[in-house]
Motif scaffolding. Structure first.
Motif, PDB file in Angstrom:
ATOM      1  N   PHE A 192       0.835  -1.213   0.000  1.00 46.27           N
ATOM      2  CA  PHE A 192       0.000   0.000   0.000  1.00 46.27           C
ATOM      3  C   PHE A 192       0.866   1.258   0.000  1.00 46.27           C
ATOM      4  O   PHE A 192       1.855   1.334   0.735  1.00 46.27           O
ATOM      5  CB  PHE A 192      -0.905   0.056   1.242  1.00 46.27           C
ATOM      6  CG  PHE A 192      -1.990  -0.986   1.226  1.00 46.27           C
ATOM      7  CD1 PHE A 192      -3.064  -0.879   0.358  1.00 46.27           C
ATOM      8  CD2 PHE A 192      -1.921  -2.086   2.077  1.00 46.27           C
ATOM      9  CE1 PHE A 192      -4.064  -1.847   0.335  1.00 46.27           C
ATOM     10  CE2 PHE A 192      -2.908  -3.059   2.052  1.00 46.27           C
ATOM     11  CZ  PHE A 192      -3.983  -2.946   1.185  1.00 46.27           C
ATOM     12  N   TYR A 193       0.473   2.243  -0.825  1.00 47.31           N
ATOM     13  CA  TYR A 193       1.065   3.587  -0.727  1.00 47.31           C
ATOM     14  C   TYR A 193       0.370   4.303   0.428  1.00 47.31           C
ATOM     15  O   TYR A 193      -0.759   3.936   0.809  1.00 47.31           O
ATOM     16  CB  TYR A 193       0.805   4.366  -2.018  1.00 47.31           C
ATOM     17  CG  TYR A 193       1.669   3.904  -3.162  1.00 47.31           C
ATOM     18  CD1 TYR A 193       2.837   4.579  -3.491  1.00 47.31           C
ATOM     19  CD2 TYR A 193       1.326   2.790  -3.907  1.00 47.31           C
ATOM     20  CE1 TYR A 193       3.635   4.154  -4.544  1.00 47.31           C
ATOM     21  CE2 TYR A 193       2.112   2.348  -4.949  1.00 47.31           C
ATOM     22  CZ  TYR A 193       3.265   3.030  -5.265  1.00 47.31           C
ATOM     23  OH  TYR A 193       4.060   2.601  -6.288  1.00 47.31           O
ATOM     24  N   ASP A 194       1.015   5.349   0.959  1.00 48.60           N
ATOM     25  CA  ASP A 194       0.364   6.096   2.044  1.00 48.60           C
ATOM     26  C   ASP A 194      -1.017   6.593   1.607  1.00 48.60           C
ATOM     27  O   ASP A 194      -1.981   6.555   2.363  1.00 48.60           O
ATOM     28  CB  ASP A 194       1.247   7.264   2.536  1.00 48.60           C
ATOM     29  CG  ASP A 194       1.728   8.180   1.411  1.00 48.60           C
ATOM     30  OD1 ASP A 194       1.360   7.970   0.232  1.00 48.60           O
ATOM     31  OD2 ASP A 194       2.494   9.125   1.709  1.00 48.60           O
ATOM     32  N   ALA A 226       4.676  -6.378  -4.262  1.00 46.20           N
ATOM     33  CA  ALA A 226       3.815  -6.212  -5.447  1.00 46.20           C
ATOM     34  C   ALA A 226       2.412  -5.814  -5.021  1.00 46.20           C
ATOM     35  O   ALA A 226       1.955  -6.175  -3.941  1.00 46.20           O
ATOM     36  CB  ALA A 226       3.765  -7.523  -6.222  1.00 46.20           C
ATOM     37  N   TYR A 227       1.741  -5.041  -5.867  1.00 47.03           N
ATOM     38  CA  TYR A 227       0.360  -4.622  -5.560  1.00 47.03           C
ATOM     39  C   TYR A 227      -0.407  -4.465  -6.872  1.00 47.03           C
ATOM     40  O   TYR A 227       0.187  -4.286  -7.936  1.00 47.03           O
ATOM     41  CB  TYR A 227       0.346  -3.303  -4.767  1.00 47.03           C
ATOM     42  CG  TYR A 227       0.875  -2.139  -5.549  1.00 47.03           C
ATOM     43  CD1 TYR A 227       0.041  -1.406  -6.373  1.00 47.03           C
ATOM     44  CD2 TYR A 227       2.226  -1.812  -5.516  1.00 47.03           C
ATOM     45  CE1 TYR A 227       0.532  -0.362  -7.131  1.00 47.03           C
ATOM     46  CE2 TYR A 227       2.732  -0.785  -6.262  1.00 47.03           C
ATOM     47  CZ  TYR A 227       1.874  -0.067  -7.065  1.00 47.03           C
ATOM     48  OH  TYR A 227       2.365   0.946  -7.825  1.00 47.03           O
ATOM     49  N   PRO A 228      -1.743  -4.521  -6.777  1.00 45.79           N
ATOM     50  CA  PRO A 228      -2.518  -4.413  -8.014  1.00 45.79           C
ATOM     51  C   PRO A 228      -2.845  -2.972  -8.360  1.00 45.79           C
ATOM     52  O   PRO A 228      -3.075  -2.154  -7.466  1.00 45.79           O
ATOM     53  CB  PRO A 228      -3.813  -5.169  -7.678  1.00 45.79           C
ATOM     54  CG  PRO A 228      -3.970  -4.997  -6.204  1.00 45.79           C
ATOM     55  CD  PRO A 228      -2.595  -4.799  -5.610  1.00 45.79           C
ATOM     56  N   ALA A 250       6.891  -5.513  -7.416  1.00 45.08           N
ATOM     57  CA  ALA A 250       7.364  -4.571  -6.389  1.00 45.08           C
ATOM     58  C   ALA A 250       8.277  -3.534  -7.052  1.00 45.08           C
ATOM     59  O   ALA A 250       9.004  -3.862  -8.000  1.00 45.08           O
ATOM     60  CB  ALA A 250       8.143  -5.341  -5.341  1.00 45.08           C
ATOM     61  N   HIS A 251       8.225  -2.294  -6.569  1.00 45.22           N
ATOM     62  CA  HIS A 251       9.110  -1.285  -7.168  1.00 45.22           C
ATOM     63  C   HIS A 251       9.250  -0.050  -6.294  1.00 45.22           C
ATOM     64  O   HIS A 251       8.443   0.193  -5.396  1.00 45.22           O
ATOM     65  CB  HIS A 251       8.594  -0.862  -8.553  1.00 45.22           C
ATOM     66  CG  HIS A 251       7.184  -0.361  -8.532  1.00 45.22           C
ATOM     67  ND1 HIS A 251       6.112  -1.200  -8.644  1.00 45.22           N
ATOM     68  CD2 HIS A 251       6.674   0.881  -8.405  1.00 45.22           C
ATOM     69  CE1 HIS A 251       4.997  -0.500  -8.594  1.00 45.22           C
ATOM     70  NE2 HIS A 251       5.302   0.774  -8.441  1.00 45.22           N
ATOM     71  N   LEU A 252      10.281   0.702  -6.604  1.00 48.04           N
ATOM     72  CA  LEU A 252      10.496   2.034  -6.018  1.00 48.04           C
ATOM     73  C   LEU A 252      10.365   3.031  -7.165  1.00 48.04           C
ATOM     74  O   LEU A 252      10.929   2.806  -8.233  1.00 48.04           O
ATOM     75  CB  LEU A 252      11.922   2.162  -5.452  1.00 48.04           C
ATOM     76  CG  LEU A 252      12.391   1.112  -4.455  1.00 48.04           C
ATOM     77  CD1 LEU A 252      13.891   1.313  -4.169  1.00 48.04           C
ATOM     78  CD2 LEU A 252      11.594   1.203  -3.167  1.00 48.04           C
ATOM     79  N   HIS A 253       9.646   4.126  -6.928  1.00 45.89           N
ATOM     80  CA  HIS A 253       9.536   5.171  -7.958  1.00 45.89           C
ATOM     81  C   HIS A 253      10.544   6.293  -7.671  1.00 45.89           C
ATOM     82  O   HIS A 253      10.757   6.653  -6.502  1.00 45.89           O
ATOM     83  CB  HIS A 253       8.159   5.840  -7.913  1.00 45.89           C
ATOM     84  CG  HIS A 253       7.039   4.991  -8.404  1.00 45.89           C
ATOM     85  ND1 HIS A 253       6.749   4.847  -9.738  1.00 45.89           N
ATOM     86  CD2 HIS A 253       6.102   4.269  -7.739  1.00 45.89           C
ATOM     87  CE1 HIS A 253       5.677   4.074  -9.868  1.00 45.89           C
ATOM     88  NE2 HIS A 253       5.267   3.708  -8.670  1.00 45.89           N
ATOM     89  N   PHE A 254      11.070   6.882  -8.740  1.00 49.35           N
ATOM     90  CA  PHE A 254      11.996   8.018  -8.603  1.00 49.35           C
ATOM     91  C   PHE A 254      11.659   9.101  -9.620  1.00 49.35           C
ATOM     92  O   PHE A 254      11.372   8.792 -10.789  1.00 49.35           O
ATOM     93  CB  PHE A 254      13.442   7.583  -8.878  1.00 49.35           C
ATOM     94  CG  PHE A 254      13.965   6.591  -7.889  1.00 49.35           C
ATOM     95  CD1 PHE A 254      14.652   7.006  -6.752  1.00 49.35           C
ATOM     96  CD2 PHE A 254      13.757   5.238  -8.093  1.00 49.35           C
ATOM     97  CE1 PHE A 254      15.129   6.077  -5.835  1.00 49.35           C
ATOM     98  CE2 PHE A 254      14.227   4.308  -7.178  1.00 49.35           C
ATOM     99  CZ  PHE A 254      14.910   4.720  -6.049  1.00 49.35           C
TER     100      PHE A 254
HETATM  101 FE    FE Z   1       3.846   2.275  -8.136  1.00 44.87          FE
END
Ligand code: FE
Ligand code: BEZ
Length: 346
Positions: A192-194, A226-228, A250-254
């Motif tokens: 989950f993102y915040d 990982a998330y949908p 799964a990932h990190l965004h930049f």
């Molecule tokens: Fe994302």
């Protein structure tokens, strides 16, 4: 061709158009040619000719002409039935109706058709040696707190295994870029993102970090899972019809910016994550997949900046901190401009 008085004559023209004509008289054109499918003057030619005669904005004309070509070619090739056309229109209608400020179904559609990644590649082409980009997704926020390099992106409440990320930002010549602003955002260990957490939280798992004099930066955080992507709406329906799933690896965004350099929006993926080959938004480029290490030495965890309590907690639970390293390479604005010009000429 109709005269202005004909356009205003109630015998020929209904009330709604006459009301408009009080304000503007449209340009009419003589209908010179018949247009007919299979002849040497089709409806496509007629639409183009009409736009060429009436549209004064060159870029609008260019975009609409190319769009019509693609749409008419598609129709001639696939010959959709009226029922199929209605089905497509219904999907687009629901995409509009079900769009919210958080999830725009049209953007999601663009993502899931590979258009968003393609547009990013066209607007921000990467000369050889530069880090590849990908679309930002819906959870990017520009206005986020700055944390010092080495600080923590997560809170003590954030779910998931601990991560230490070490990176650098350089140019293609290998020169370091100090003061680059690295905006990082990611999901937690539950995916989950915040902003879409089951328990809404304050800013978490995101922040801006400035690179140090040697171009490096680091942070303590959480291993993402990982998330949908949102799949209840029409875009989810489309994915299911295509036999696709909605799971993002799964990932990190930049999002990285530095004066004189082209902005980089990208994401990194751990090689252990499932779904890398079937990403619903086609953003899992090979060069962005990273092998992570696991550090099982508590002394190192302290050096990374984890508190005594955290070190104890890690020791009692996973017994490891995930190490993730990546060196980002930015192209200069000038290099991207030249690269685009050369690509246009080719
Ligand atoms: Fe994302
Ligand atoms: C994401 O990576 O967060 C994302 C990207 C595209 C659509 C939905 C989510």
């Amino acid at each position: 061709m109709a005269s202005i008085s004909q356009m205003k004559d109630p015998l020929y023209v209904g009330k709604a158009i006459r009301a408009q004509l009080e304000h503007e008289i449209p340009k009419d054109l003589p209908l010179e040619k018949d247009f007919r499918e299979g002849s040497d003057y089709t409806i496509t030619d007629h639409v183009h000719d009409l736009h060429k005669s009436l549209c004064t904005d060159t870029r609008t004309l260019e975009l609409v002409t190319a769009l019509i070509d693609a749409l008419h070619t598609f129709a001639r090739k696939t010959k959709p039935t009226h029922a199929e056309w209605i089905k497509a229109v219904s999907l687009l209608t629901r995409a509009g109706q079900q769009s919210t400020p958080e999830v725009n179904q049209f953007v999601l559609l663009s993502d899931c058709l590979g258009l968003s990644v393609l547009l990013d590649e066209l607007e921000h082409p990467k000369p050889p040696g530069c880090t590849e980009g990908c679309e930002p997704g819906p959870f990017f926020i520009d206005d986020v707190p700055e944390i010092p390099s080495g600080g923590s992106l997560a809170t003590s409440e954030t779910v998931g295994e601990k991560l230490f990320f070490e990176g650098s930002v350089k140019n293609v010549e290998g020169e370091v870029i100090p003061g680059a602003v690295v905006n990082v955002w990611q999901a937690d260990g539950d995916g989950f993102y915040d902003v879409n957490s089951e328990v809404p939280s304050a800013t978490n798992d995101r922040g801006k970090i400035k690179t140090l004099e040697d171009g490096s930066f680091s942070y303590r955080g959480i291993l993402p899972t990982a998330y949908p992507i949102p799949s209840q709406g029409p875009v989810g329906e489309m994915l299911r019809a295509l036999g696709r799933h909605s799971h993002r690896s799964a990932h990190l965004h930049f999002h990285i910016t530095a004066p004189g350099y082209d902005d980089l929006t990208t994401a990194l993926y751990p090689s252990h994550s499932p779904f890398l080959g079937t990403d619903p938004v086609f953003a899992t480029k090979k060069s962005l997949i990273c092998d992570l290490e696991q550090d099982r030495n508590a002394d190192n965890w302290k050096r990374m900046g984890f508190s005594d309590d955290e070190v104890q907690e890690i020791g009692k639970t996973s017994g490891r901190v995930w190490l993730w390293r990546y060196n980002f390479v930015l192209p200069s604005v000038e290099a991207v401009k030249e690269f685009k010009e050369r690509a246009n000429l080719a």
